[in-house]
Every structure is written in C-alpha cells, then in structure tokens.
Design a protein around this motif. Sequence first.
Motif, PDB file in Angstrom:
ATOM      1  N   ASP A 132      -0.237   2.344  -5.230  1.00 22.95           N
ATOM      2  CA  ASP A 132       0.104   2.151  -6.639  1.00 22.95           C
ATOM      3  C   ASP A 132      -0.840   1.153  -7.292  1.00 22.95           C
ATOM      4  OD1 ASP A 132       2.191   3.958  -6.618  1.00 22.95           O
ATOM      5  OD2 ASP A 132       3.733   2.442  -6.238  1.00 22.95           O
ATOM      6  N   GLN A 133      -1.236   0.125  -6.552  1.00 23.70           N
ATOM      7  CA  GLN A 133      -2.136  -0.885  -7.099  1.00 23.70           C
ATOM      8  C   GLN A 133      -3.501  -0.303  -7.447  1.00 23.70           C
ATOM      9  OE1 GLN A 133      -1.870  -4.381  -4.297  1.00 23.70           O
ATOM     10  NE2 GLN A 133      -1.628  -5.450  -6.239  1.00 23.70           N
ATOM     11  N   HIS A 135      -3.937   2.845  -8.183  1.00 21.75           N
ATOM     12  CA  HIS A 135      -3.669   4.016  -9.025  1.00 21.75           C
ATOM     13  C   HIS A 135      -3.904   5.343  -8.291  1.00 21.75           C
ATOM     14  CE1 HIS A 135      -3.540   0.984 -12.136  1.00 21.75           C
ATOM     15  NE2 HIS A 135      -4.791   0.650 -11.874  1.00 21.75           N
ATOM     16  N   GLU A 188     -13.299  -1.514 -12.285  1.00 28.23           N
ATOM     17  CA  GLU A 188     -12.038  -1.381 -11.545  1.00 28.23           C
ATOM     18  C   GLU A 188     -11.944  -2.436 -10.434  1.00 28.23           C
ATOM     19  OE1 GLU A 188     -10.819   2.331 -10.056  1.00 28.23           O
ATOM     20  OE2 GLU A 188     -10.688   3.286 -12.015  1.00 28.23           O
TER      21      GLU A 188
END
Length: 363
Positions: A132-133, A135, A188
Amino acid sequence: MLMKATVSGSDVKTGGIALHNLQKRYGNAIAVDDVSLSISPGEFISLLGPSGSGKTTSLMMIAGFETPDSGQILLDGKDITRLPPHRRELGVIFQNYALFPHMTVAENVAYPLRMRRMAKVEVEKRVGHILDQVHLGALASRYPHQMSGGQQQRVAIARALVFDPPVLLLDEPLGALDKKLREHLRNEIKTLHKEVGKTMIYVTHDQDEALSMSDRVAVMHEGRIRQVSAPKDIYRRPADLFVAGFVGEVNLVPVKLKSGTVHGPASENLPAPEWQEADRDATLCVRPEHLHLKTSPPGSSGGLQGRISGMTFVGDATIFQFRSETGLELLSKVLNVLPETMPGVGDPCVASWAANDATILTE
C-alpha cells in the motif's frame, strides 16, 4: 581540495552509518582510497561520480558484498566491517531489481520475511502494508513480466523495506529506464523516503538525480570523496575544478589574484568574491545561467568584451556561445527569451556576472 568528514561512532543513532578510512584494492588498482563519511539516521545521501570513481565499491562494502582492505564501517555505532551481508540486515536494491519471475508481487515481497521464518499472519500484514505504501496493493497477484519497469522498481523497493531495515542501499536503480520514467520514479523515491524515514544511500552517475533527490551529495573521483555538501552548495560552491566541471555546465576563466582583486585574461578587473591572496594564478567559475550578455558597440568598456559565436535553442532556454576578444569561449543560458530580444550570431556583447555568483578555485 579533498573533503573528509570526521565521524564518531558514539554519536551514531538508529540507521546511522560511519565510514572510517576505507580502502579497497583490486591488484595494483585502488578502487576506494581512504574514504571517511558520516551519514545521519534518516538522511538521503547520494554517492555521485563517473564510472570507476569508487561509488559502487563503497556501497558494496557497506552492504557486505565487498570486504575493505583497511578501514572500518559502523552501523548505529557497531562495527560491521567483517559481518556477512545477511547479518547486517540492510535493504539493497540493484539496477536489475532481481525479482523472482515465477513469484507474484506479494510472494516476491514476502520472500525476505519467509527466509526469517516469520509467522504467516505477520508476513501477510507486513506485505499488505508495504505494498500500500508503494501504491501496488491492487497488483499483489501479478507476476513481474506483467508489470512495467516502474512498477517492478517499486516491487524491489517494497521487498527491500518489508523487513524494516535501518538503511536502504540503492545501486543505480533507475539506470535502465527511459528519461521520462526516471524523472517520475526519482520523485516517487524522494516521496517514499519522506514517508518511511529510512536512511538511504543512493549511487548514481546522474547529477540531476543526485541534486534533486538528496539531502547531501558526496562527489567521488578516483576512489576519493572530493566534496560532501548539500546539493545547492555542490552546484554553486564547488570545492575544486573536478566538482565544478562534473556537476553541471560551468564557465572556467583563468585569472590572476592581485592584492584583493581578480584580473582576467586581458588584465581587466572581474567581479568575484573577496580574496586576500596576491600574485597567484587561479580559476574563476561561473555557471551559464549566471553569465549575462548585453549587446554593446565595439570599444565600450566593462566586463569581458566579445561577440556571440553561436546559439542553441533547448526548449525552455537558449544557450548562447560567447567568444571574448582574448579567445575565451563561454556559455550563457537564458530562460524564456522572446525572439525579438535575442542577440544574433556575430553581435558584439559584453559578458558579466555578479560577484557572489562566482567561485575562485586555486588548485
């Protein structure tokens, strides 16, 4: 001038790295020559330099894949110089990512945890959280060949972070990607660094990556650290001619220092920082964006007299080639110039700059 940081192992906290006088030889060739560096917990530092400068060898010694011939490596104040890689508990990301093609994204990320015999429930919790971190939570069941290069790179980062290492080592992880994707992913990585707060040591030969991502940059050449500074200082206040020439475009003007003044090729006084030494040869450095050109009729005074010898349009800017009356070739970079305001090739000009935009180097 070579820069060497002074470090103290007792001052290092969680995720801090200290290198003391590292040296590595391959036969008669010195790959790393007396490198000392202190990296603070949570810092993002880049090792920047050309091929053969010693940056990757330094990173591999920190990771434990190379053993120094002499010197010491401290992690959180503990000597890890002779520890094998698996006992250092550092996250490492290579250029090719090294993902297992027969494993899904979730299985690739879980691999380090399973090697540590972590309970299945904890593995699933950690994998879900880290995906989740970065994505990638919705892509957990995909295989590497079903993903883009940028997505694979994020899987590699997730796998390196999932076991919560104190330090993340990145060896040119964007080198195999195209320019646009590199620019996207470096943003990112920078964002992820802020979110996870890990110490990151990033090896690159790309100066744009180093300057845009790092808290500090260590410029390396011929196995040594030439300067360690914030990106702005590396660019605007280079420590020596190598750093000045390697990081960005630069104009180098041979000058003579005389009793607090700086004299150019035609003995004219040039704008420069205050200088006390006299009767010494030096080099004045000024970046193209700080070099200003003003059209001027022949015979006028002030600045360096010369003419526009060429022009190159590069999208958001125009690069002017300036040739002084003494034959000195300089570059001026002007942003967003309207066509009607541009001087033409052959036009007489005066080149000037502000004193605080120049650096004097005496090596």
